[in-house]
Design a protein around this motif. Sequence first.
Motif, PDB file in Angstrom:
ATOM      1  N   SER B   2      61.790  56.447  65.665  1.00  0.00           N
ATOM      2  CA  SER B   2      61.631  56.950  64.915  1.00  0.00           C
ATOM      3  C   SER B   2      63.001  55.802  63.699  1.00  0.00           C
ATOM      4  N   LEU B   3      63.968  56.578  64.703  1.00  0.00           N
ATOM      5  CA  LEU B   3      65.349  56.285  63.627  1.00  0.00           C
ATOM      6  C   LEU B   3      66.432  56.325  64.697  1.00  0.00           C
ATOM      7  N   ARG B   4      67.192  55.220  64.678  1.00  0.00           N
ATOM      8  CA  ARG B   4      68.122  55.232  65.338  1.00  0.00           C
ATOM      9  C   ARG B   4      69.492  55.332  64.948  1.00  0.00           C
ATOM     10  N   LEU B   5      70.582  55.953  65.326  1.00  0.00           N
ATOM     11  CA  LEU B   5      72.329  55.718  65.106  1.00  0.00           C
ATOM     12  C   LEU B   5      72.459  54.497  65.771  1.00  0.00           C
ATOM     13  N   GLU B   6      73.832  54.026  65.258  1.00  0.00           N
ATOM     14  CA  GLU B   6      74.480  53.408  66.587  1.00  0.00           C
ATOM     15  C   GLU B   6      75.598  53.240  66.419  1.00  0.00           C
ATOM     16  N   SER B   7      76.766  53.588  67.124  1.00  0.00           N
ATOM     17  CA  SER B   7      78.057  54.338  66.188  1.00  0.00           C
ATOM     18  C   SER B   7      78.326  54.591  65.234  1.00  0.00           C
ATOM     19  N   ILE B   8      78.119  54.999  64.314  1.00  0.00           N
ATOM     20  CA  ILE B   8      78.434  55.280  62.872  1.00  0.00           C
ATOM     21  C   ILE B   8      80.137  55.985  63.011  1.00  0.00           C
ATOM     22  N   CYS B   9      80.824  55.757  61.689  1.00  0.00           N
ATOM     23  CA  CYS B   9      82.231  55.860  61.724  1.00  0.00           C
ATOM     24  C   CYS B   9      82.306  56.169  60.002  1.00  0.00           C
ATOM     25  N   LYS B  10      82.962  57.867  60.073  1.00  0.00           N
ATOM     26  CA  LYS B  10      82.872  57.384  58.561  1.00  0.00           C
ATOM     27  C   LYS B  10      84.346  58.269  58.176  1.00  0.00           C
ATOM     28  N   SER B  11      85.149  57.715  57.508  1.00  0.00           N
ATOM     29  CA  SER B  11      86.320  58.948  56.728  1.00  0.00           C
ATOM     30  C   SER B  11      86.024  58.539  55.815  1.00  0.00           C
ATOM     31  N   TYR B  12      86.783  60.049  54.612  1.00  0.00           N
ATOM     32  CA  TYR B  12      86.841  59.904  53.729  1.00  0.00           C
ATOM     33  C   TYR B  12      88.524  59.790  53.157  1.00  0.00           C
ATOM     34  N   PRO B  13      88.859  58.874  52.258  1.00  0.00           N
ATOM     35  CA  PRO B  13      90.492  59.374  51.711  1.00  0.00           C
ATOM     36  C   PRO B  13      91.043  60.837  50.928  1.00  0.00           C
ATOM     37  N   LEU B  14      91.903  60.961  51.328  1.00  0.00           N
ATOM     38  CA  LEU B  14      92.286  62.164  51.299  1.00  0.00           C
ATOM     39  C   LEU B  14      93.442  61.921  50.577  1.00  0.00           C
ATOM     40  N   PRO B  15      93.844  62.898  49.509  1.00  0.00           N
ATOM     41  CA  PRO B  15      94.644  62.626  48.255  1.00  0.00           C
ATOM     42  C   PRO B  15      96.273  62.640  49.197  1.00  0.00           C
ATOM     43  N   GLY B  38      69.241  58.986  68.019  1.00  0.00           N
ATOM     44  CA  GLY B  38      68.393  58.954  68.729  1.00  0.00           C
ATOM     45  C   GLY B  38      67.020  59.954  68.174  1.00  0.00           C
ATOM     46  N   VAL B  39      65.837  59.784  67.041  1.00  0.00           N
ATOM     47  CA  VAL B  39      65.255  60.413  67.003  1.00  0.00           C
ATOM     48  C   VAL B  39      63.874  60.080  66.562  1.00  0.00           C
ATOM     49  N   ASP B  40      63.063  60.562  67.817  1.00  0.00           N
ATOM     50  CA  ASP B  40      61.648  60.390  67.772  1.00  0.00           C
ATOM     51  C   ASP B  40      60.795  60.182  66.783  1.00  0.00           C
ATOM     52  N   GLU B  41      59.998  59.676  66.758  1.00  0.00           N
ATOM     53  CA  GLU B  41      58.441  59.832  65.688  1.00  0.00           C
ATOM     54  C   GLU B  41      58.192  61.515  65.994  1.00  0.00           C
ATOM     55  N   GLY B  42      57.901  61.351  64.661  1.00  0.00           N
ATOM     56  CA  GLY B  42      57.814  63.189  64.362  1.00  0.00           C
ATOM     57  C   GLY B  42      58.316  64.195  65.259  1.00  0.00           C
ATOM     58  N   ASN B  70      81.817  51.926  59.842  1.00  0.00           N
ATOM     59  CA  ASN B  70      80.939  51.560  61.114  1.00  0.00           C
ATOM     60  C   ASN B  70      79.636  51.363  61.714  1.00  0.00           C
ATOM     61  N   GLY B  71      78.993  50.889  62.455  1.00  0.00           N
ATOM     62  CA  GLY B  71      77.858  51.469  62.760  1.00  0.00           C
ATOM     63  C   GLY B  71      76.646  51.122  62.026  1.00  0.00           C
ATOM     64  N   HIS B  72      75.534  50.915  62.563  1.00  0.00           N
ATOM     65  CA  HIS B  72      74.016  50.620  61.451  1.00  0.00           C
ATOM     66  C   HIS B  72      73.334  51.697  61.893  1.00  0.00           C
ATOM     67  N   VAL B  73      72.565  51.867  60.955  1.00  0.00           N
ATOM     68  CA  VAL B  73      71.182  52.815  60.878  1.00  0.00           C
ATOM     69  C   VAL B  73      69.899  51.870  60.841  1.00  0.00           C
ATOM     70  N   LEU B  75      65.479  52.087  61.814  1.00  0.00           N
ATOM     71  CA  LEU B  75      64.732  52.531  61.130  1.00  0.00           C
ATOM     72  C   LEU B  75      63.210  51.720  61.064  1.00  0.00           C
ATOM     73  N   ASP B  76      62.514  52.366  62.602  1.00  0.00           N
ATOM     74  CA  ASP B  76      61.477  51.668  63.124  1.00  0.00           C
ATOM     75  C   ASP B  76      61.475  50.000  63.307  1.00  0.00           C
ATOM     76  N   GLY B  77      62.870  50.185  64.170  1.00  0.00           N
ATOM     77  CA  GLY B  77      63.757  49.659  64.852  1.00  0.00           C
ATOM     78  C   GLY B  77      64.398  48.368  63.579  1.00  0.00           C
ATOM     79  N   LYS B  78      64.248  48.794  62.518  1.00  0.00           N
ATOM     80  CA  LYS B  78      65.202  47.804  61.356  1.00  0.00           C
ATOM     81  C   LYS B  78      65.794  48.274  61.043  1.00  0.00           C
ATOM     82  N   CYS B  79      67.180  47.210  60.723  1.00  0.00           N
ATOM     83  CA  CYS B  79      68.549  48.589  60.495  1.00  0.00           C
ATOM     84  C   CYS B  79      68.011  48.043  58.699  1.00  0.00           C
ATOM     85  N   ILE B  80      68.321  49.257  58.189  1.00  0.00           N
ATOM     86  CA  ILE B  80      68.334  50.169  56.816  1.00  0.00           C
ATOM     87  C   ILE B  80      69.403  50.229  56.060  1.00  0.00           C
TER      88      ILE B  80
END
Lengths: 306, 372
Positions: B2-15, B38-42, B70-73, B75-80
């Motif tokens: 159902s849901l797939r995350l592909e090499s997600i990166c996220k950083s927040y700037p600090l002061p 990867g998270v399966d349906e249901g 970076n990276g992609h999310v 949902l049901d095979g479609k990039c969102i």
Amino acid sequence: MKPPEKNEVKHFRGNFSLFPVSMAVLGLSFLVFMFLAPLGTLIYSSLNPLYADPAVPQRLYDFLSSGDFEAFFAELQVYAGNPMPAAFQDEVLLDALRVSLITSGASSIICMCFGLPLAYVLARCDFPGRHMFKTLVELPMVLPPVVAGISLILLLGPNTPLGSFLEQVGWELVFTWRGIILAQTFVASPFFIRSAIMSFEEVPVSLELAARTLGASPLKVFRSVTLPLSARGLVAGWAMMWARAMGEFGATIMVSSNVPGQSYTLTTAIYWKFWAGGVYPSIAAAIMLLAVSFAVLLTVRFLVER
Amino acid sequence: MSLRLESICKSYPLPTPLSSLLRGERRAVQALRDVSLGVDEGEFFVVLGPTGCGKTTLLNVIAGLTRQDNGHVFLDGKCIDHLPPEKRNVSMVFQDLALFPHMTVLENIIYGLKMRGVRASEAKKKVNEIVMELGLEGLEGRTPSSLSGGEKQRVSLARALVMEPRVLLLDEPLSNLDPQSKSSARELLLKVHRDTGVTMIYVTHDQLDARVLADRVAIMREGTMEQVGSLKELMEHPRSPFVASFMSLGNVFSGQVELHDGENGVTLVNVEGYRISIPYTPNIQAGRTINFLVRPEDVILAKTKPKTSARNVLKATVVEKSFQGPLVRVSASIGGLRIEALATRASVEYMNIKEGEDVYMAFKTSSIQVLG
């Protein structure tokens, strides 16, 4: 054990303490001496002209001693029948009231249209220099309004690049009623913007995010969540802003041409009347300003509390 | 899937101080480092990790409230990636529940359907169904401030569920509840999951939530996935000392390999000056640091030196006894080492184990699990 019922709660009399009493004494005496006494005297003097014009007894005495009984009775007649109602029907004052209401109304609308987005941006968006901008917005609150007047004249005055361009187009700002609106907006809008920033900041961001995940676009989130939750602060700030614009004097007198009926506000009316004839003639204008401002603030308070 | 995350990166700037900015340095905190999942349906998927490990950021990225670097999310095979949160059909229950205080319970629940433009009659029907499902009858006209913690939590859940989301995200929704409401809320979540079959991603720092709810668990640490697997896998084969200690599996020891004898199949580890024999592990050299797990249920307690085939016998002083249902957790320390053992209440009483007294603690080499 039975939980105490509401009417069993001990009242003030039950446990006397010096603290609340001294707080009440200090607070109430401040209220009486700082606010009630000056404003009460203003109202009293409008009802009793002799109080406002200490020269009257002297004049009456002079007339008497010089034997000019005709002048004595004329003077007595004027002050025995209160001339104040007549002062309220003074065309110049009524025009000034109209100008004041229109200009302060206009500046509060301008402030709503542009100050509200500004406050939202300053409350919600994180960008470098944000705190400096927040301070900049508050600056007119502490700045003498005369400084605002000077700045506006320097920017838009007749001999400046921008001013002469506007003059060519036929849209002079300074020394017209438009200048008054500008001056009032400059001086009074911080009251609204400051209060709006605080109200927006009090709305938890998670509520806006939740609304987004529930299918609301940013505009819908603003309308259905942010605005209703910050309404109290917005209305209160808006009323303060409006009242401040209504009472604005320092910048107004510098950028207005003081043509009665055009750029002659109630505050400048008080000033000119004072210079022309002392305290007494300005009382009517002062009372008018007091009454209108008090009525608006009271109405807003009533609405907000509800 | 159902849901797939592909090499997600996220950083927040600090002061960052101006002096560093001028040198071209920017301070940032890396909330997610190359997370793939990867998270399966249901599926009921629980992400478990300590505060500040990036769990909430993960949910925000899935919901579209935060844009990943970076990276992609998918949902049901479609990039969102490009979809704003209102178009993703991903609902979220927030940690503070985020109920709209100026609306009634009913208005809160119906809000999303209204925003989506669902016809009033249909919306009303859906809301009624969800109100029945979650036992919120009679509360419709109340305001959120007049509700109890459990009721608020159910309203927030109803508001998210009525949208019939593809994925339901839950950000520590039980953290503000008292223990009793917590367990009934867990039951309710399981029931809702059974009835609706919605894919759920549940973020928590409470390992009990994971034990009760999860089909699969991900252990998260400092922005990375430490281990992902079924609860059974995680309990039986924790991959790292962090997983073992976070799942409270037992005693995690760390020491230097002293002797590594391939011929006799013996590996000895020096832990704080005590030699412990662990199962022979190939591909390690003497001198290397190694972590291993000794489960408290595998530790044998005795007042006198036990006659046992267990190679590891330590004499330690009891520092604490705590009752856990029918069992007693006995912690004892020897030098800088602390060992916990689980015993039945009867045997602890029979042996007359008291705090401050010495006991023997024995565990078999074969019961030790090497964590790497």
